[in-house]
Structures are given as structure tokens and as C-alpha cells.
Design a protein around this motif. Structure first.
Motif, PDB file in Angstrom:
ATOM      1  N   PHE A  60       0.829  -1.203   0.000  1.00  0.00           N
ATOM      2  CA  PHE A  60       0.000   0.000   0.000  1.00  0.00           C
ATOM      3  C   PHE A  60       0.867   1.260   0.000  1.00  0.00           C
ATOM      4  O   PHE A  60       0.606   2.195  -0.757  1.00  0.00           O
ATOM      5  CB  PHE A  60      -0.970   0.040   1.189  1.00  0.00           C
ATOM      6  CG  PHE A  60      -1.793   1.283   1.183  1.00  0.00           C
ATOM      7  CD1 PHE A  60      -2.903   1.387   0.365  1.00  0.00           C
ATOM      8  CD2 PHE A  60      -1.431   2.394   1.940  1.00  0.00           C
ATOM      9  CE1 PHE A  60      -3.650   2.562   0.310  1.00  0.00           C
ATOM     10  CE2 PHE A  60      -2.165   3.569   1.903  1.00  0.00           C
ATOM     11  CZ  PHE A  60      -3.273   3.643   1.088  1.00  0.00           C
ATOM     12  N   THR A  61       1.882   1.283   0.860  1.00  0.00           N
ATOM     13  CA  THR A  61       2.759   2.456   0.947  1.00  0.00           C
ATOM     14  C   THR A  61       3.388   2.762  -0.404  1.00  0.00           C
ATOM     15  O   THR A  61       3.350   3.908  -0.876  1.00  0.00           O
ATOM     16  CB  THR A  61       3.861   2.234   2.011  1.00  0.00           C
ATOM     17  OG1 THR A  61       3.230   1.963   3.274  1.00  0.00           O
ATOM     18  CG2 THR A  61       4.758   3.444   2.137  1.00  0.00           C
ATOM     19  N   LEU A  64       0.779   4.002  -2.989  1.00  0.00           N
ATOM     20  CA  LEU A  64       0.396   5.417  -2.844  1.00  0.00           C
ATOM     21  C   LEU A  64       1.489   6.329  -3.394  1.00  0.00           C
ATOM     22  O   LEU A  64       1.203   7.297  -4.107  1.00  0.00           O
ATOM     23  CB  LEU A  64       0.091   5.749  -1.383  1.00  0.00           C
ATOM     24  CG  LEU A  64      -0.392   7.167  -1.107  1.00  0.00           C
ATOM     25  CD1 LEU A  64      -1.628   7.527  -1.930  1.00  0.00           C
ATOM     26  CD2 LEU A  64      -0.678   7.341   0.389  1.00  0.00           C
ATOM     27  N   ARG A  67       1.239   6.165  -7.175  1.00  0.00           N
ATOM     28  CA  ARG A  67       0.057   6.875  -7.685  1.00  0.00           C
ATOM     29  C   ARG A  67       0.347   8.375  -7.755  1.00  0.00           C
ATOM     30  O   ARG A  67       0.062   9.031  -8.752  1.00  0.00           O
ATOM     31  CB  ARG A  67      -1.139   6.606  -6.767  1.00  0.00           C
ATOM     32  CG  ARG A  67      -2.345   7.461  -6.991  1.00  0.00           C
ATOM     33  CD  ARG A  67      -3.230   7.070  -8.109  1.00  0.00           C
ATOM     34  NE  ARG A  67      -3.716   5.712  -7.957  1.00  0.00           N
ATOM     35  CZ  ARG A  67      -4.424   5.105  -8.891  1.00  0.00           C
ATOM     36  NH1 ARG A  67      -4.745   5.738 -10.000  1.00  0.00           N
ATOM     37  NH2 ARG A  67      -4.816   3.875  -8.727  1.00  0.00           N
ATOM     38  N   VAL A 157      -5.503  -2.326  -3.651  1.00  0.00           N
ATOM     39  CA  VAL A 157      -4.569  -1.220  -3.393  1.00  0.00           C
ATOM     40  C   VAL A 157      -4.707  -0.152  -4.472  1.00  0.00           C
ATOM     41  O   VAL A 157      -4.701   1.043  -4.171  1.00  0.00           O
ATOM     42  CB  VAL A 157      -3.118  -1.735  -3.271  1.00  0.00           C
ATOM     43  CG1 VAL A 157      -2.105  -0.599  -3.403  1.00  0.00           C
ATOM     44  CG2 VAL A 157      -2.933  -2.457  -1.941  1.00  0.00           C
ATOM     45  N   LYS A 158      -4.859  -0.541  -5.736  1.00  0.00           N
ATOM     46  CA  LYS A 158      -5.062   0.435  -6.814  1.00  0.00           C
ATOM     47  C   LYS A 158      -6.304   1.280  -6.559  1.00  0.00           C
ATOM     48  O   LYS A 158      -6.295   2.504  -6.735  1.00  0.00           O
ATOM     49  CB  LYS A 158      -5.182  -0.265  -8.171  1.00  0.00           C
ATOM     50  CG  LYS A 158      -3.873  -0.680  -8.756  1.00  0.00           C
ATOM     51  CD  LYS A 158      -4.080  -1.282 -10.136  1.00  0.00           C
ATOM     52  CE  LYS A 158      -2.757  -1.735 -10.707  1.00  0.00           C
ATOM     53  NZ  LYS A 158      -2.919  -2.344 -12.030  1.00  0.00           N
ATOM     54  N   THR A 161      -5.635   3.620  -3.405  1.00  0.00           N
ATOM     55  CA  THR A 161      -4.742   4.751  -3.669  1.00  0.00           C
ATOM     56  C   THR A 161      -5.413   5.776  -4.583  1.00  0.00           C
ATOM     57  O   THR A 161      -5.161   6.973  -4.442  1.00  0.00           O
ATOM     58  CB  THR A 161      -3.393   4.298  -4.265  1.00  0.00           C
ATOM     59  OG1 THR A 161      -3.611   3.591  -5.490  1.00  0.00           O
ATOM     60  CG2 THR A 161      -2.627   3.420  -3.284  1.00  0.00           C
TER      61      THR A 161
END
Length: 172
Positions: A60-61, A64, A67, A157-158, A161
Motif C-alpha cells: 500500500f505504501t 500510494l 500513484r 490497493v489500486k 490509492t
């Protein structure tokens, strides 16, 4: 017909000039970055969910960071960016979404992930654009999670973010 086309061009040009005078940089990649904002920082999102996926925190980190890097002109810094993101993963759950008659298992399952995000815009002295909010997304799947977990996490996650980016830079 020709006059209508010219009218649309004039209207578009007027909108561009109006937008340019509002003190906000607009990007065709989907975000509106405040004037004077040049950097961003993302702290590691620790997974504090009762059920932990080993790689989700890093996934996730990094998702982001990626993104923001690909959808804005902001430069990444390790800390104290003009835009600062921090938070935790608060929920990682697999629940039945649909049951199958006569069988002791779900016909369809749902993987849900919730992240709590704190966003600070250091260029906004009023603090009006800052937020602390939870975002949840899910994907439904059939079969065992172990064979699909990586791809499900990537898809979720996509979506997460995108939600965080839109809240921070588009106020959605």
C-alpha cells in the motif's frame, strides 16, 4: 453549425483563462495540485488489522507513492513534504459474500481492506484541505484466497490509492 463550433472554442478558451487565474495548478492527469506545492512524503502504513497480510503494508505504501508520482508533478521526499501522508491499515478481512446451498462453504467470498489516512497540506495554513479519513475497498472472488491473494491485494490497493489521491488533490 460553424458558428456553434467557434462558440465552443471561445467557451473553452475562456474556461482555461479563468482556471489559470484561480491560484491552482490543474493537471490533465487527474489531479489539481495547489499552487506552490512541489513535494510529497508518504510514511509507512503499518498493518494493525487483526488479520495481517505479510506484504500489504509495503504494497500500500509503495502504491500510494507510485500513484502520486505518476499522476502529479510532485517530487517525492523522505519526510516533511508539502503534502504529507501517514496512516495505518485497520482492517483486512475475508467474509462470505454468497452462500452455496447444501455446502458448508461460501460460493463467493469478499476480501476487504480499510486504511486510515491522515493528509496534511503544509501549504494550506488554514488546514481546510487536511483530512483524517478511513477508506475501504473490496473485491469478490471464488475459491481459495491463498491462490489469489496477491492479485486481489494489488487490485484493491489500486482502488484505495485512487480514492486517497482523489480526496487529497481533487477533494472527492
Amino acid at each position: 453549425m460553424k458558428g456553434t463550433f467557434v462558440g465552443y472554442i471561445l467557451l473553452a478558451a475562456l474556461m482555461v483563462f479563468t482556471i489559470q487565474g484561480c491560484g491552482v495548478k490543474y493537471s490533465l492527469s487527474g489531479g489539481s495540485i495547489p499552487e506552490g506545492m512541489n513535494t510529497y512524503s508518504v510514511e509507512i502504513f503499518e498493518n494493525i488489522s487483526p488479520f495481517v497480510s505479510a506484504t500489504l503494508s509495503q504494497q500500500f505504501t509503495e502504491g500510494l507513492k507510485e500513484r502520486i508520482r505518476t499522476q502529479s508533478k510532485l517530487s517525492q521526499v523522505n519526510q516533511d513534504g508539502d503534502a504529507m501522508f501517514s496512516g495505518v491499515i485497520t482492517n483486512y478481512a475475508i467474509t462470505p459474500a454468497a452462500v452455496e446451498a447444501g455446502v458448508d462453504r461460501a460460493a463467493l467470498n469478499r476480501l476487504s481492506i480499510t486504511v486510515k489516512v491522515k493528509y496534511v497540506n503544509r501549504k494550506d495554513e488554514s488546514g481546510e484541505s487536511d483530512f483524517e479519513e478511513s477508506f475501504t475497498q473490496f473485491k469478490e472472488f471464488r475459491g481459495e484466497v491463498s491462490t489469489q491473494e496477491s492479485s486481489l491485494n494489488s487490485e484493491i490497493v489500486k482502488m484505495l490509492t485512487e480514492d486517497v489521491f482523489n480526496k487529497a488533490f481533487n477533494n472527492w
